[in-house]
Scaffold this motif. Structure first.
Motif, PDB file in Angstrom:
ATOM      1  N   SER A   1       0.875  -1.175   0.000  1.00 56.03           N
ATOM      2  CA  SER A   1       0.000   0.000   0.000  1.00 56.03           C
ATOM      3  C   SER A   1       0.911   1.222   0.000  1.00 56.03           C
ATOM      4  N   THR A   2       0.399   2.342  -0.499  1.00 56.22           N
ATOM      5  CA  THR A   2       1.253   3.538  -0.565  1.00 56.22           C
ATOM      6  C   THR A   2       1.648   4.002   0.834  1.00 56.22           C
ATOM      7  N   SER A   3       0.754   3.860   1.802  1.00 51.85           N
ATOM      8  CA  SER A   3       1.098   4.289   3.162  1.00 51.85           C
ATOM      9  C   SER A   3       2.168   3.376   3.771  1.00 51.85           C
ATOM     10  N   ALA A   4       2.085   2.076   3.504  1.00 52.13           N
ATOM     11  CA  ALA A   4       3.099   1.147   4.018  1.00 52.13           C
ATOM     12  C   ALA A   4       4.451   1.415   3.362  1.00 52.13           C
TER      13      ALA A   4
ATOM     14  N   ALA B   1      11.748   4.294  -3.453  1.00 49.19           N
ATOM     15  CA  ALA B   1      10.416   4.897  -3.587  1.00 49.19           C
ATOM     16  C   ALA B   1       9.823   4.522  -4.944  1.00 49.19           C
ATOM     17  N   GLU B   2      10.623   4.621  -5.991  1.00 49.60           N
ATOM     18  CA  GLU B   2      10.157   4.286  -7.342  1.00 49.60           C
ATOM     19  C   GLU B   2       9.864   2.789  -7.458  1.00 49.60           C
ATOM     20  N   VAL B   3      10.804   1.962  -7.007  1.00 45.14           N
ATOM     21  CA  VAL B   3      10.658   0.509  -7.104  1.00 45.14           C
ATOM     22  C   VAL B   3       9.445   0.028  -6.308  1.00 45.14           C
ATOM     23  N   LEU B   4       9.331   0.468  -5.059  1.00 43.95           N
ATOM     24  CA  LEU B   4       8.249  -0.022  -4.193  1.00 43.95           C
ATOM     25  C   LEU B   4       6.887   0.472  -4.658  1.00 43.95           C
ATOM     26  N   ASN B   5       6.815   1.717  -5.095  1.00 42.89           N
ATOM     27  CA  ASN B   5       5.535   2.216  -5.611  1.00 42.89           C
ATOM     28  C   ASN B   5       5.143   1.494  -6.903  1.00 42.89           C
ATOM     29  N   ASN B   6       6.130   1.106  -7.718  1.00 41.48           N
ATOM     30  CA  ASN B   6       5.841   0.304  -8.913  1.00 41.48           C
ATOM     31  C   ASN B   6       5.287  -1.067  -8.526  1.00 41.48           C
ATOM     32  N   VAL B   7       5.841  -1.657  -7.467  1.00 43.77           N
ATOM     33  CA  VAL B   7       5.339  -2.954  -6.999  1.00 43.77           C
ATOM     34  C   VAL B   7       3.874  -2.808  -6.587  1.00 43.77           C
ATOM     35  N   VAL B   8       3.582  -1.772  -5.789  1.00 43.52           N
ATOM     36  CA  VAL B   8       2.207  -1.547  -5.325  1.00 43.52           C
ATOM     37  C   VAL B   8       1.273  -1.322  -6.509  1.00 43.52           C
ATOM     38  N   GLU B   9       1.705  -0.456  -7.428  1.00 44.46           N
ATOM     39  CA  GLU B   9       0.847  -0.014  -8.535  1.00 44.46           C
ATOM     40  C   GLU B   9       0.696  -1.073  -9.626  1.00 44.46           C
ATOM     41  N   HIS B  10       1.813  -1.731  -9.998  1.00 44.78           N
ATOM     42  CA  HIS B  10       1.794  -2.618 -11.159  1.00 44.78           C
ATOM     43  C   HIS B  10       1.771  -4.101 -10.790  1.00 44.78           C
ATOM     44  N   ALA B  11       2.637  -4.512  -9.879  1.00 47.24           N
ATOM     45  CA  ALA B  11       2.697  -5.941  -9.547  1.00 47.24           C
ATOM     46  C   ALA B  11       1.418  -6.374  -8.824  1.00 47.24           C
ATOM     47  N   TYR B  12       0.955  -5.552  -7.889  1.00 51.59           N
ATOM     48  CA  TYR B  12      -0.245  -5.905  -7.140  1.00 51.59           C
ATOM     49  C   TYR B  12      -1.502  -5.218  -7.656  1.00 51.59           C
ATOM     50  N   GLY B  13      -1.344  -4.139  -8.406  1.00 48.53           N
ATOM     51  CA  GLY B  13      -2.504  -3.465  -8.977  1.00 48.53           C
ATOM     52  C   GLY B  13      -3.482  -3.026  -7.910  1.00 48.53           C
ATOM     53  N   GLU B  14      -4.703  -3.502  -8.000  1.00 48.57           N
ATOM     54  CA  GLU B  14      -5.743  -3.079  -7.061  1.00 48.57           C
ATOM     55  C   GLU B  14      -5.696  -3.859  -5.751  1.00 48.57           C
ATOM     56  N   VAL B  15      -4.863  -4.884  -5.685  1.00 50.77           N
ATOM     57  CA  VAL B  15      -4.844  -5.746  -4.499  1.00 50.77           C
ATOM     58  C   VAL B  15      -3.977  -5.131  -3.411  1.00 50.77           C
ATOM     59  N   GLU B  16      -4.595  -4.708  -2.311  1.00 55.73           N
ATOM     60  CA  GLU B  16      -3.841  -4.127  -1.195  1.00 55.73           C
ATOM     61  C   GLU B  16      -3.305  -5.232  -0.302  1.00 55.73           C
ATOM     62  N   GLY B  17      -2.171  -4.981   0.290  1.00 51.23           N
ATOM     63  CA  GLY B  17      -1.681  -5.852   1.344  1.00 51.23           C
ATOM     64  C   GLY B  17      -0.835  -7.028   0.915  1.00 51.23           C
ATOM     65  N   GLY B  18      -0.578  -7.178  -0.405  1.00 55.67           N
ATOM     66  CA  GLY B  18       0.294  -8.263  -0.849  1.00 55.67           C
ATOM     67  C   GLY B  18       1.671  -8.111  -0.221  1.00 55.67           C
ATOM     68  N   PRO B  19       2.346  -9.222   0.069  1.00 55.09           N
ATOM     69  CA  PRO B  19       3.625  -9.126   0.784  1.00 55.09           C
ATOM     70  C   PRO B  19       4.751  -8.511  -0.046  1.00 55.09           C
ATOM     71  N   ILE B  20       5.488  -7.607   0.583  1.00 59.70           N
ATOM     72  CA  ILE B  20       6.715  -7.046   0.011  1.00 59.70           C
ATOM     73  C   ILE B  20       7.805  -7.238   1.054  1.00 59.70           C
ATOM     74  N   GLU B  21       8.940  -7.746   0.606  1.00 55.65           N
ATOM     75  CA  GLU B  21      10.089  -7.929   1.488  1.00 55.65           C
ATOM     76  C   GLU B  21      11.260  -7.156   0.911  1.00 55.65           C
ATOM     77  N   MET B  22      12.029  -6.566   1.805  1.00 57.14           N
ATOM     78  CA  MET B  22      13.160  -5.770   1.351  1.00 57.14           C
ATOM     79  C   MET B  22      14.351  -6.095   2.240  1.00 57.14           C
TER      80      MET B  22
END
Length: 153
Positions: free
Chosen positions: A23-26, A56-77
């Motif tokens: 999510s953008t807030s996360a 910021a660019e990479v993670l927001n791309n993951v939220v926007e493109h990899a997960y699309g409308e699905v909130e809360g999918g796991p991201i690990e860094m």
């Protein structure tokens, strides 16, 4: 004292780890956490700021493109320091990048005579590629894995 701070992050074993839901807030919170972690470990400010911009660019791309409308999918860094610079790996279980490869990173075409045709985005990825020393993407077993490296200024 700062000389000792680097040792806390040398090699993947002593890396900084961060897990959060898409999510953008996360993403915002993760970026703040990353900044604090790198600063407290004595990483120079130029590198910390570069990592922030790229993440910021990479993670927001993951939220926007990899997960699309699905909130809360796991991201690990994971971020760790090697002698040549900072290494970062971002993993997610979203959809794969087109053709299982990184975008080319060409800046979008701009028609200078038609201001209405300015592209909405597309600058971010080109900018990222100018800021990293190396970047690689792999799709493995339903997981995206993006690794990049930022060298000392």
């Amino acid at each position: 004292m700062a000389g000792h701070a680097h040792s806390h992050m040398i090699g993947p074993d002593s890396a900084f780890h961060c897990h959060f839901g898409a999510s953008t807030s996360a993403v915002r919170e993760a970026l703040i956490e990353t900044h604090d972690a790198l600063s407290s470990r004595g990483i120079e400010q130029d590198m910390t700021e570069t990592v922030q911009i790229v993440l910021a660019e990479v993670l927001n791309n993951v939220v926007e493109h990899a997960y699309g409308e699905v909130e809360g999918g796991p991201i690990e860094m994971t971020i760790w320091l090697e002698p040549e610079g900072l290494h970062c790996e971002v993993r997610d279980c979203g959809i794969a990048m087109p053709n299982d490869e990184l975008p080319s990173g060409a800046f979008p075409e701009i028609d200078k005579n038609n201001r209405d045709s300015l592209p909405e985005g597309g600058f971010g990825w080109a900018m990222v590629l100018t800021m990293v020393a190396s970047i690689a993407y792999q799709r493995e077993g339903g997981m995206n894995r993006l690794r990049f490296q930022i060298t000392h200024p």
